[in-house]
Design a protein around this motif. Structure first.
Motif, short mmCIF file in Angstrom:
data_model
loop_
_atom_site.label_atom_id
_atom_site.label_comp_id
_atom_site.label_asym_id
_atom_site.label_seq_id
_atom_site.Cartn_x
_atom_site.Cartn_y
_atom_site.Cartn_z
N GLY A 209 17.23 21.77 -15.89
CA GLY A 209 18.37 21.77 -15.15
C GLY A 209 19.32 20.71 -15.56
N LYS A 210 20.51 20.63 -14.74
CA LYS A 210 21.42 19.51 -15.04
C LYS A 210 20.86 18.23 -14.85
N HIS A 211 20.08 18.05 -13.81
CA HIS A 211 19.55 16.51 -13.68
C HIS A 211 18.15 16.38 -13.71
N THR A 212 17.22 17.28 -13.90
CA THR A 212 15.89 17.56 -13.72
C THR A 212 15.42 18.52 -14.74
N SER A 213 14.17 18.34 -15.54
CA SER A 213 13.49 19.39 -15.81
C SER A 213 12.04 19.39 -15.51
N LYS A 214 11.34 20.51 -15.70
CA LYS A 214 10.06 20.37 -15.33
C LYS A 214 9.24 21.19 -16.40
N TYR A 215 7.89 20.77 -16.73
CA TYR A 215 6.89 21.41 -17.68
C TYR A 215 5.57 21.83 -16.79
N PHE A 216 5.38 22.82 -16.84
CA PHE A 216 4.02 23.12 -16.11
C PHE A 216 3.44 24.34 -16.97
N SER A 217 2.33 24.73 -15.98
CA SER A 217 1.44 25.88 -16.81
C SER A 217 1.78 26.90 -16.03
N GLN A 218 2.21 27.91 -16.61
CA GLN A 218 2.77 29.34 -16.20
C GLN A 218 1.33 30.05 -15.83
N GLN A 219 0.38 29.74 -16.48
CA GLN A 219 -0.90 30.49 -15.89
C GLN A 219 -1.50 30.10 -14.93
N TYR A 220 -1.37 28.62 -14.71
CA TYR A 220 -1.92 28.15 -13.55
C TYR A 220 -1.20 28.64 -12.14
N ALA A 221 -0.01 28.62 -12.37
CA ALA A 221 0.84 28.99 -11.25
C ALA A 221 0.89 30.55 -11.00
N ILE B 8 -6.49 26.86 -18.78
CA ILE B 8 -5.29 26.39 -18.21
C ILE B 8 -5.59 24.98 -17.19
N LEU B 9 -4.28 24.31 -17.47
CA LEU B 9 -3.97 23.00 -16.92
C LEU B 9 -3.17 23.05 -15.71
N ALA B 10 -3.43 22.08 -14.81
CA ALA B 10 -2.78 21.95 -13.37
C ALA B 10 -1.88 20.76 -13.36
N MET B 11 -1.25 20.27 -14.51
CA MET B 11 -0.42 19.11 -14.71
C MET B 11 1.05 19.72 -14.70
N GLU B 12 2.14 18.94 -14.05
CA GLU B 12 3.35 19.04 -14.14
C GLU B 12 3.96 17.85 -14.50
N ILE B 13 4.99 17.81 -15.42
CA ILE B 13 5.89 16.82 -15.85
C ILE B 13 7.25 16.99 -15.41
N PHE B 14 7.63 16.02 -14.68
CA PHE B 14 9.39 15.97 -14.11
C PHE B 14 9.94 15.11 -14.98
N LYS B 15 11.16 15.42 -15.43
CA LYS B 15 12.20 14.30 -15.97
C LYS B 15 13.33 14.19 -15.31
N ASP B 16 13.48 13.10 -14.83
CA ASP B 16 14.62 12.81 -14.02
C ASP B 16 15.58 11.85 -15.04
N PHE B 17 16.77 13.08 -15.38
CA PHE B 17 17.59 12.50 -16.50
C PHE B 17 18.55 11.59 -15.78
N ASN B 18 18.94 11.28 -14.69
CA ASN B 18 19.92 10.38 -14.05
C ASN B 18 19.22 9.05 -14.02
N ASN B 19 17.84 8.84 -14.00
CA ASN B 19 17.24 7.65 -13.86
C ASN B 19 16.34 7.36 -14.91
N ASN B 20 16.31 8.37 -15.88
CA ASN B 20 15.16 8.15 -17.02
C ASN B 20 14.03 7.72 -16.59
#
Length: 278
Positions: free
Chosen positions: A69-81, A105-117
């Motif tokens: 997204g513009k401010h945030t990204s999310k990396y996750f397991s589509q298989q787990y979802a 399958i892994l149930a980890m999710e990683i969020f990157k906040d671009f505004n605050n690094n």
């Protein structure tokens, strides 16, 4: 292979669920969430990884997604979802015995906040039987960009190398998508990372598709009861768990029963090959 925790999921807790008619503990409440951003780009990856370095020929896979997204990204397991949604649908039909999660399958999710690094990493609910969360600054990854090129998913890519938290990596990125991002925690290059692997091929991330979203997709953060730790403490907890699971489960007052013998199970040491060695 019999000591892998995934087999424990299937052999022990499926039986317990059928007997007690309870929602399986490895299923997360994904109906309760907040939307952090709207994704305009969806990048799919296949992760191939090794759990046990003494059996490096035995590999596991997970299909994963990076929503940007513009401010945030999310990396996750589509298989787990997808698995999570499938099991919840079965439970609504009052199915008692449900299949355990697919291998890998892994149930980890990683969020990157671009505004605050800032990075936020969540463990929704896997082998540790709880939901965890930790935060850290964007990792400072020092890349060496090389004069080597190849094409991935129709995009011209250039090679870069780095050493990060105990592993040496080779990455391929494309400036045709000038986004500082990639699978897992990787980023810091002048283009999207489409492929990256450590030099021992214990962890290999490969792009399988790129989609510009006409209808933006919400970037969801699930409102679970997370136990927040520091990254180092979380990784140490994983290490202790894999070394000996019995004290960990006893501390949670959890008893596991074998579905066939109906006797309490004991566990050997579970192989541990984390992506972060330090």
């Amino acid at each position: 292979m019999k000591y892998y925790f995934v087999l424990f999921f299937i052999t022990s807790w499926v039986y317990s669920t059928a007997q007690q008619n309870l929602q399986p503990w490895w299923i997360s409440d994904i109906d309760n969430y907040k939307t952090l951003d709207s994704a305009y780009l969806k990048v799919s990856y296949k992760l191939t990884y090794v759990k046990d370095t003494t059996e490096s020929n035995v590999k596991y896979t997970d299909l994963e997604v990076l929503l940007i997204g513009k401010h945030t990204s999310k990396y996750f397991s589509q298989q787990y979802a997808e698995y999570n949604e499938y099991i919840k649908a079965l439970l609504k039909l009052h199915k008692e015995a449900v299949p355990g999660p697919p291998l890998g399958i892994l149930a980890m999710e990683i969020f990157k906040d671009f505004n605050n690094n800032k990075l936020t990493v969540t463990d929704l609910r896997t082998q540790l039987r709880q939901s965890f969360l930790y935060k850290e600054d964007f990792p400072q990854i020092t890349w060496i960009i090389l004069d080597e090129n190849k094409t991935i998913s129709s995009y011209p890519c250039r090679k870069a190398t780095t050493t990060f938290r105990g592993r040496k990596y080779e990455a391929w990125f494309t400036t045709k998508i000038p986004i500082n991002n990639g699978p897992w925690k990787f980023g810091g290059l002048p283009g999207l990372i489409l492929q990256i692997s450590d030099t021992q091929n214990n962890y290999v991330f490969e792009c399988t598709g790129i989609e510009s979203l006409r209808i933006k997709e919400p970037i969801k953060f699930y409102n679970l009861e997370y136990k927040e730790l520091k990254r180092e403490d979380y990784n140490q907890l994983l290490k202790r768990f894999h070394k000996n699971t019995i004290p960990y489960f006893k501390a949670l007052q959890i008893t596991s029963w074998d579905r066939y013998t109906h006797k309490e199970r004991t566990f050997e040491q579970i192989p541990f090959n984390p992506i972060e060695k330090n």
